[in-house]
Design a protein around this motif. Structure first.
Motif, short mmCIF file in Angstrom:
data_model
loop_
_atom_site.label_atom_id
_atom_site.label_comp_id
_atom_site.label_asym_id
_atom_site.label_seq_id
_atom_site.Cartn_x
_atom_site.Cartn_y
_atom_site.Cartn_z
N UNK A 110 30.48 55.05 24.68
CA UNK A 110 31.77 55.34 25.30
C UNK A 110 32.57 54.05 25.40
N UNK A 111 33.80 54.08 24.88
CA UNK A 111 34.69 52.94 24.96
C UNK A 111 36.02 53.33 25.57
N UNK A 142 37.79 47.97 29.16
CA UNK A 142 38.86 47.00 29.36
C UNK A 142 39.87 47.64 30.29
N UNK A 143 39.86 47.24 31.56
CA UNK A 143 40.69 47.92 32.54
C UNK A 143 41.00 47.00 33.71
N UNK A 144 42.22 47.14 34.21
CA UNK A 144 42.61 46.44 35.43
C UNK A 144 42.52 47.34 36.66
N UNK A 145 42.24 48.63 36.43
CA UNK A 145 42.19 49.59 37.53
C UNK A 145 40.78 49.81 38.05
N UNK A 169 32.64 44.09 28.99
CA UNK A 169 33.55 44.28 30.11
C UNK A 169 34.69 43.27 30.08
N UNK A 170 35.89 43.78 30.34
CA UNK A 170 37.04 42.93 30.60
C UNK A 170 37.75 43.55 31.81
N UNK A 171 37.28 43.20 32.98
CA UNK A 171 37.73 43.82 34.22
C UNK A 171 37.95 42.73 35.26
N UNK A 174 31.32 39.44 28.39
CA UNK A 174 32.18 39.41 29.57
C UNK A 174 33.43 38.60 29.24
N UNK A 175 34.62 39.24 29.34
CA UNK A 175 35.87 38.60 28.95
C UNK A 175 36.81 38.49 30.16
#
Length: 621
Positions: free
Chosen positions: A233-234, A262-265, A286-288, A311-312
């Protein structure tokens, strides 16, 4: 026997189709089979299993015709990112006649380029900016697909902005064996995803990127409907997806092995739910910015099968996270840490000591990681195969010295803007890592000939060497490489001002397998070096000569005399190259596909004869 068609007489259709499956993947082989006779063409079309459709301008109708011809498709990709087509009556009119048997009679609206692979047909548009007669792929195309491919297993919709949930519902109802669904930039809402969850119980992979219409309800529908089968799942840049969706995934998708987010929420609770419910997880990216240490601590405790961690741009992770990962994830093989100011040498030491199977490590912009952390990698990670260090100002020679001593299996080393690394470190890599195949160094100003020369003696398997903008690299390094690295295929020394004809001649003499060369901004490279390349490197396919002030038309003529496989040539800002040299290159290489040069150096005659090479890629400077 001469005059008798024994193959068609004796071989039934089933046997001939089985033979066609084993035809080599080159396009010419399958095309040749299709041209033998009508029977072979029909059987070859039936053996096609994959179709990629670009922005033809009539995507829906084009797909409908493709489905009539290729009746056994399992994988379909529609990619609207490809360039907009040009009307057929304005350029290359001969394509109309070629495409009529394939697409039908009304192909005059858009010209297309077809490309065949093993079991695959790719239809793409001609490169142009004209917007006449455009028609995006829409729900009607999905209707055709649902009717023509009931056994569809993989569907990719890339930037198909006209596709909605209605079309996706149609696909879900008809293609219940769907296993892979990839949507990028499609405004598909929750109803479409719910239908996929309701009907496609075999779905294994789902990728959602820039799907603005998707919210928690759609992801919940997928999780509840496909939880037993979902393996990957992406989710990226879906602003309406929150922790609620991830909690549903964690509760229902216990067999999930790959998760990309990749989410800011999304916050800590959502990632924790994934880690707690998906113990089979093997890949986590992850980019959170709003996720903290607690999430990775749960990953370290529960996801003991984790093999890949990336991890980004993480702003709340600290050494506590990495210590937990090192303590729990003993099977880690690939680690990427990018853009963090809060992890230090302690984190890298914990990963190195806790994950002895580590094979790939990338540190990018983590400014608090220094020499001590990399020394731990050299001591504990004996199986390391690839090391990438970008913008690591605090890592000094001692770190790479330890890697050279301990990581004898290293095959690839990438260094970018590591200002504290010099010849001592690079020399130890050469002395200890004899399996090295790829060495990329960019803007490391302390690295010079003294560090690179030993690679010619100790790293005989080197095939890819890039030394971009390393001011201290000169001919001595290339002489050593030419004498020892005879398998070299890719060489990039752009911006190395000390490299000249002597070094290039040595490469030409010792590296006959060279296919790519970049000597741009090398002020001392001239015609002698190009003449040597023409004699010694007949397999050369791409050469970049931009900003080389000493190269003239004579050198280009020497180069193309023997390099008949040349496909690409860049020669912008070469003041001694004239229109004669450009014409020589274009006329001398039948395989040429791309030439980048100033517009004023192209004569009308050259443009007429080689328009397909120059028209779109000519630069007016």
């Amino acid at each position: 026997m001469r005059g008798q068609d024994l193959i068609n007489i004796l071989l039934p259709d089933e046997a001939l189709m089985e033979i066609l499956k084993y035809v080599d993947g080159r396009s010419s082989d399958r095309d040749a089979c299709a041209l033998v006779c009508k029977r072979w063409r029909t059987l070859e079309s039936a053996s096609r299993h994959s179709l990629t459709l670009g922005g033809t301008g009539q995507s829906d109708s084009c797909l409908a015709r493709m489905l009539q011809k290729f009746t056994n498709l399992r994988q379909v990709c529609v990619d609207e990112r490809l360039p907009v087509p040009m009307p057929i009556n304005r350029r290359l009119p001969h394509r109309q006649a070629l495409l009529k048997p394939l697409l039908g009679k009304d192909v005059g609206v858009a010209s297309s380029r077809k490309r065949r692979r093993s079991g695959q047909l790719v239809i793409t548009s001609e490169d142009d900016n004209n917007d006449i007669g455009l028609s995006n792929f829409s729900d009607m195309g999905l209707q055709f697909l649902a009717e023509g491919c009931p056994r569809l297993e993989k569907l990719c919709l890339i930037w198909c902005s006209a596709v909605t949930s209605c079309g996706l519902v149609t696909i879900a109802e008809a293609c219940r064996g769907l296993k892979v669904l990839d949507m990028q930039g499609c405004y598909v809402g929750d109803q479409g995803l719910k239908a996929v969850g309701r009907f496609c119980k075999q779905l294994e992979e789902l990728s959602l990127r820039f799907c603005e219409g998707v919210s928690d309800d759609g992801i919940v529908g997928i999780a509840e409907g496909c939880g037993k089968s979902l393996r990957s799942l992406g989710i990226a840049a879906c602003a309406r997806v929150t922790d609620v969706a991830l909690q549903a995934v964690g509760s229902n998708c216990s067999m999930l092995k790959k998760f990309l987010l990749d989410s800011e929420c999304v916050r800590t609770e959502g990632v924790m739910a994934i880690a707690e419910g998906c113990a089979q997880l093997q890949t986590l990216r992850l980019q959170c910015v709003n996720v903290s240490d607690e999430a990775l601590q749960v990953v370290g405790r529960n996801c003991t099968l984790l093999e890949t961690l990336a991890l980004f741009s993480f702003q709340k992770f600290t050494d506590r996270s990495m210590v937990a990962i090192g303590d729990g994830c003993k099977k880690l093989r690939t680690v990427t840490l990018s853009d963090s100011y809060y992890v230090s040498d302690r984190s890298l030491a914990a990963i190195a000591s806790g994950c002895p199977q580590l094979a790939q490590l990338e540190i990018n912009g983590c400014h608090n990681i220094g020499t001590a952390g990399l020394q731990a990698v050299g001591r504990f990670c004996r199986a390391l195969e690839e090391l990438v260090l970008k913008y690591c100002q605090k890592i000094g020679d001692e770190g790479l010295v330890e890697v050279g001593k301990g990581c004898s299996q290293l095959q690839a080393l990438h260094l970018v803007d590591c200002s504290s690394i010099g010849d001592v470190a690079i020399r130890h890599i050469a002395l200890g890592c004899h399996q090295l195949r790829r060495l990329h160094i960019r803007r490391c100003y302390k690295v010079g000939d003294r560090g690179v020369v030993p690679f010619g003696t100790h790293c005989k398997k080197l095939t890819d060497l890039s030394l971009r903008f390393c001011d201290r690299i000169g001919d001595d390094a290339l002489i050593a490489i030419g004498q020892g690295c005879h398998q070299l295929r890719l060489l990039n020394v752009s911006g190395c001002h000390r490299v000249g004809d002597v070094g290039l001649s040595s490469i030409a003499l010792g590296c006959p397998s060279l296919i790519h060369l970049d000597v741009s901004v090398c002020q001392n490279v001239g015609d002698i070096g190009l003449a040597a390349l023409g004699k010694g490197c007949p397999l050369l396919k791409e050469v970049i000569l931009s900003h080389c002030r000493k190269i003239t038309d004579v050198g280009l003529g020497q180069l193309v005399t023997n390099c008949k496989s040349l496909e690409s040539c860049h020669m912008v800002y070469c003041p001694c190259i004239t229109s004669v040299g450009v014409a020589t290159v274009c006329a001398g290489c039948n395989s040429l596909k791309k030439v980048i040069v100033e517009k004023w150096k192209i004569t009308d005659r050259t443009r007429r004869r080689h328009a397909t090479i120059l028209t779109e890629l000519c630069m007016d400077l």
